[in-house]
Design an enzyme around this catalytic site. Structure first.
Site, PDB file in Angstrom:
ATOM      1  N   TYR A 245       0.903  -1.276   0.045  1.00  0.00           N
ATOM      2  CA  TYR A 245       0.024   0.143   0.048  1.00  0.00           C
ATOM      3  C   TYR A 245       0.982   1.156  -0.222  1.00  0.00           C
ATOM      4  CZ  TYR A 245      -3.357   3.439   1.598  1.00  0.00           C
ATOM      5  OH  TYR A 245      -4.080   4.552   1.610  1.00  0.00           O
TER       6      TYR A 245
ATOM      7  N   LYS B 110       2.131  10.312   8.348  1.00  0.00           N
ATOM      8  CA  LYS B 110       1.805   9.759   9.540  1.00  0.00           C
ATOM      9  C   LYS B 110       2.325  10.732  10.946  1.00  0.00           C
ATOM     10  CE  LYS B 110      -0.536   6.288   7.864  1.00  0.00           C
ATOM     11  NZ  LYS B 110      -2.097   6.030   7.948  1.00  0.00           N
TER      12      LYS B 110
ATOM     13  N   ASP C 146       9.026   4.121   1.064  1.00  0.00           N
ATOM     14  CA  ASP C 146       7.978   4.521   1.476  1.00  0.00           C
ATOM     15  C   ASP C 146       7.820   4.441   3.277  1.00  0.00           C
ATOM     16  OD1 ASP C 146       5.376   5.292   2.506  1.00  0.00           O
ATOM     17  OD2 ASP C 146       4.278   4.108   0.968  1.00  0.00           O
TER      18      ASP C 146
END
Length: 441
Positions: A144, A273, A246
């Site tokens: 993801y 985040k 990522d």
């Protein structure tokens, strides 16, 4: 855990469905029979609109490293709000925060702030194309990377569509994904260095970037092997492509991200985040040379880039305080709690005598309704019975006052201690006991 007999969450969901498609603005909130609506959060606990208190191991999908309403973050945000929330001018806090984030890793020579991890990945892939002049990107099957078309390819393939293990198919996530997008994304088998290189070799000269999450959540929360990362790094160097990490989620695992553990270093890193301190945030960091695509040269930059709320001073203030609090000592402490949690969960699995397993690194863990322990997306993919057992397990955790991510994943926060970890382990033992064992054979 305090409970009452009202069901205001159900009432709110009924109202929401009249105005919001599906009743929500993000599908990750959906739970059966309805989402939980929150009233307030403090530390590692939240209280819903019906007065039920939960111990929060979801932490807004891993974004709250210090839990809810941390006093120092609240103070920093309040101070900035009193001086304004957004400007069409630059702010000093952006510069200060850039200096401090770049100091966390030698791989962060330059940084640009955006508003989400999705935007950070999108900016990184576009930067790689601008720098190399090539169209294609490569990514791991099942990984993801947010909501950008190219990042979504093969995010959630199923056995009927995922193709051969050595040559995974490029599978769309959203209906209507253009064929041109699928053809420009090369899907790699995870932790299979030579098989991945064979896939890359077939497109040498076309690939701008290899995109890698060093511990991809959707792939099973299994860490990339050093041999896999180093082989991808070598291939990109040999073929003048870029390697992009990522670390939107995994940045929490080490002071400078999980890339600290690898000898192979990325050209670009997407962040998000926890760097927002509870506010919408993302960033793209990388080498001075590659990040120069954002700079004006002659007729303009190779990659024009802007955003009304990028480097918003409220977010910068919250994020800077959050990362200042998340020093090396805090990282080591929360990682020790993660080690304790995984060890206690293994004990709970053995005591419950169910075929389950746990994966994860640092302050992250994921429970799987299967044995042996998954090692890639296909081995982590749930059968219908395993998926049903997971839902029963999560319902049991909710009844025990524990909130987790709906994949069976828990993300720790620094305001937790051993008491919260012990409570999680006990709740897991109880919830495993409530699963219909016939589902798991």
């Amino acid at each position: 855990m305090a409970r009452n007999t009202s069901n205001k969450s159900a009432e709110l969901f009924a109202r929401a469905q009249a105005w919001l498609p599906g009743g929500v603005s993000r599908n990750t909130l959906l739970r059966k029979p309805h989402p939980i609506y929150v009233e307030r959060g403090e530390g590692c606990r939240v209280v819903d609109v019906d007065g039920t208190e939960y111990l929060d191991f979801a932490n807004n999908m891993a974004s709250l490293i210090h839990g809810h309403a941390h006093p120092s973050i609240v103070e920093a945000v309040t101070d900035q709000l009193q001086r304004g929330s957004a400007f069409s001018m630059a702010t000093e806090i952006e510069v200060r925060y850039a200096e401090e984030l770049c100091a966390r890793s030698p791989n962060f020579e330059r940084i640009r702030f955006v508003n989400s991890g999705t935007e950070a990945v999108m900016a990184g892939l576009k930067a790689a194309r601008a720098y190399t002049g090539r169209p294609k990107v490569a990514k791991v099957e099942g990984s993801y990377h947010g909501a950008y078309d190219y990042a979504e390819v093969s995010q959630a393939p199923v056995p009927e569509t995922w193709g051969e293990a050595d040559t995974p198919a490029s599978v769309p996530l959203a209906h209507g994904t253009p064929e041109s997008v699928l053809s420009d994304v090369i899907v790699l088998p995870f932790n299979e260095p030579e098989k991945a290189v064979a896939r890359l070799d077939a497109h040498a000269g076309e690939i701008a970037c290899v995109l890698l999450d060093p511990i991809p959540h959707r792939v099973g929360l299994v860490a990339a092997h050093e041999s896999f990362v180093s082989r991808l790094r070598r291939w990109t160097e040999e073929h003048n492509a870029l390697l992009m990490f990522d670390e939107v989620i995994s940045f929490r695992t080490q002071f400078g991200g999980l890339q600290e553990r690898h000898t192979a270093k990325p050209d670009l890193t997407a962040l998000g985040k926890i760097i927002g301190g509870g506010f919408p945030a993302g960033a793209l960091a990388g080498s001075e040379e590659v990040m120069s695509v954002f700079q004006s040269k002659g007729s303009g930059p190779l990659l024009p880039h802007s955003g009304t709320f990028s480097a918003n001073p409220v977010t910068m203030s919250a994020g800077r305080m959050a990362m200042e609090l998340y020093d090396r000592e805090a990282v080591e402490r929360i990682n020790r709690l993660g080690d304790r949690a995984r060890a206690l969960i293994l004990e709970a699995i053995a005591e419950a005598d169910v075929p389950a397993s746990v994966t994860g690194e640092g302050s992250m863990l994921r429970l799987h309704m299967k044995q042996p322990t998954p090692f890639n997306y296909r081995s982590a993919y749930d059968t219908p019975n395993q998926a049903m057992a997971l839902q029963q397990f999560l319902a049991g955790l909710k009844n025990e006052g524990i909130l987790c991510v709906q994949t069976g994943t828990a993300m720790l926060s620094t305001v937790m201690g051993e008491a919260e970890i012990d409570r999680l382990a006990q709740a897991i033992l109880t919830s495993l006991g409530g699963i219909d064992r016939a589902l798991l054979g």
